[in-house]
Design a protein around this motif. Structure first.
Motif: not given
Length: 537
Positions: A337-361
């Protein structure tokens, strides 16, 4: 008159071919003047008709050669490097004249060395021949090797780059780490034409902590550089190395594409990197989430002052041009959350999030990111995630046409029901009306008992059937629900024969559809698992 041209240097003898004028300066001998000489045609018996190939315009023949050599030779091929280029130049005098006087045919020099540890004089001579035949056009230089030990091969990255350093437009190296480092240490004005660079360092177990990705003065001084890809290939037992953007010395403000693969970057460093790359369009990172330090408990009972100022929230980081963002996340199990809560992507069209272990999101983290940025995704990939339902986030991105969800702790029945197109009027628009490609692979909670599994998979079949019956209006400008074109379904439990037969019928109708078996429970999925489950295009 004839003159010798070296073909495969150090491998075969020269081939002789006639030219129009031996005394003419090299600069004025063009393809057109060469082909004007009738001596280039092959002499045949009079009863044999002339070949139609000699009636083709020289420009058309040259374009045919360019198309025939457009695909790079496979790195695993046992053929000599640049094999097809030299084969073309040996057919006859006409083909040789066209090949040798088409500089663009020799501008892409691809040297796949595989496990070679000898015969490098021939490789150097071959590269030199290509450099000369390309005249002064910009170059693409690709050198790959599978040898990790730098003592077994020479420093080709310097021996081949230095003579043509000002002409290189694209540079791609897969060599031992110590050999790639020498490229970065060149003077700042060495790579004046460089636009894209792709470095894959072969890391030996005894290598240091990644100093070859620091103080890259040659890249910092490349005025046209806008695309950088850095990665590592590790020998067994070597841990992933860390990339430090503070020490890299890259032209961050000019970059439009950045990829860091198998090279970890701390979350704080990634935030600093994104803050500097204001022109970034595509970004791919291996992010490592570091858990916060355990707070120190003071040995005192004195309460803190009442007027003590609370820490101010950190300012958001906006990357205005970013359209494609790919993350491979490892480290702390807690949500980033500390990472995503700082981000602003106004032009984003493609998002890929792959975890190496299970993560709570939690879904709230993604929906808040979407609310702050006001983007509308078109492609979304999420793997190895735990948390609540993703339906609210998907509902807020109606333009999604590709969704890939693997091991995301979903419930199959409500998700398939939400995607189903209702036949009766007035039931509302289904979730994701623009959806064309869908991947659902998980260890579903409905897999036991069998009756629950049958009910859930029936909802999946009904969903696909409803989306196959809609009119074929897959034009992005059309209104309404589009037809599903590709579907991957994965689970541990098997589907019934009747449902498999239904999938086979849709496949026969032209739909891309397949079922996969999700591997048994374990800590993480391997890269081969992802390649098996996800659409790779």
């Amino acid at each position: 008159m004839d003159i010798s041209f070296p073909l495969y240097p150090d491998f075969c003898g020269p081939i002789r071919m006639p030219i129009l004028d031996r005394e003419a300066p090299k600069s004025v001998v063009t393809l057109k003047t060469l082909l004007a000489d009738r001596a280039l045609t092959v002499k045949r018996p009079r009863q044999q008709p002339p070949s139609l190939i000699f009636s083709l315009p020289a420009e058309m023949l040259a374009e045919t050669f360019l198309q025939a050599t457009a695909d790079d030779q496979s790195a695993s091929s046992m053929l000599m490097p640049m094999h097809f280029h030299f084969v073309i130049s040996q057919v006859c005098g006409l083909w040789r004249a066209v090949a040798l006087h088409t500089p663009s045919l020799w501008c892409r020099v691809v040297l796949h060395l595989a496990g070679r540890t000898a015969g490098f004089n021939g490789i150097k001579s071959l590269a030199k021949t290509c450099f000369e035949r390309s005249c002064n056009l910009p170059l693409a230089l690709i050198i790959t090797s599978a040898v990790f030990d730098s003592s077994k091969i020479p420093n080709l990255s310097v021996e081949l780059v230095l003579p043509v350093r000002h002409r290189i437009r694209h540079l791609e190296l897969k060599l031992p780490a110590i050999l790639t480092e020498s490229i970065f240490k060149l003077p700042k004005n060495s790579l004046r034409s460089l636009k894209t660079i792709n470095i894959s360092a072969l890391v030996w177990a005894d290598d240091s902590d990644g100093s070859w990705f620091r103080f890259m003065s040659a890249l910092e001084g490349a005025p046209l550089l806008d695309s950088i890809a850095l990665s590592c290939v590790y020998s067994p037992g070597t841990p992933d190395l860390r990339f430090d953007p503070y020490l890299a010395g890259l032209p961050w403000d000019r970059l439009t594409e950045l990829r860091l693969h198998d090279l970890e970057i701390r979350s704080d460093d990634a935030l600093y990197l994104l803050e500097m790359t204001t022109a970034l369009v595509r970004c791919s990172l291996d992010l490592r989430i570091i858990p916060p330090l355990v707070p120190v408990i003071p040995f005192t009972n004195i309460p803190a002052p009442a007027d003590q100022a609370l820490p101010r929230p950190k300012a958001p980081i906006t990357v205005p041009a970013l359209r494609v963002f790919e993350l491979a996340i490892g480290g702390s199990h807690n949500a980033p959350a500390d990472f995503f809560d700082r981000m602003v992507f106004p032009s984003l069209t493609e998002l890929s999030i792959r975890y190496k272990q299970k993560q709570s999101l939690p879904c709230a983290t993604l929906t808040e990111l979407q609310t702050r940025s006001s983007f509308s995704l078109e492609q979304f990939t999420l793997t190895s995630r735990t948390g609540d339902s993703l339906l609210p986030f998907l509902q807020s991105n109606p333009r999604l046409w590709r969704v890939q969800l693997v091991l995301c702790a979903l419930e199959l029945l409500p998700f398939a029901t939400a995607l189903t197109v209702k036949a009766a009027a007035g039931d509302g628009t289904p979730l994701l009306p623009r959806l064309r490609i869908l991947t659902l692979a998980d260890r579903w909670s409905e897999e036991t008992p069998a009756s629950t599994w049958a009910h859930a998979t029936k909802a999946v079949v009904d969903m696909v059937r409803s989306r196959r019956r809609v009119p074929n209006i897959n034009n992005g400008d059309s209104e309404g629900t589009v037809r599903l074109e590709g579907f991957i379904f994965g689970s541990r439990a098997l589907l019934s024969a009747k449902k498999i037969a239904r999938f086979e019928r849709w496949r026969a109708e032209g739909m891309r559809i397949r079922t996969v078996t999700v591997p048994p429970e374990r800590q993480q999925l391997t890269r081969s698992d992802y390649n098996m489950i996800l659409w790779q295009e």
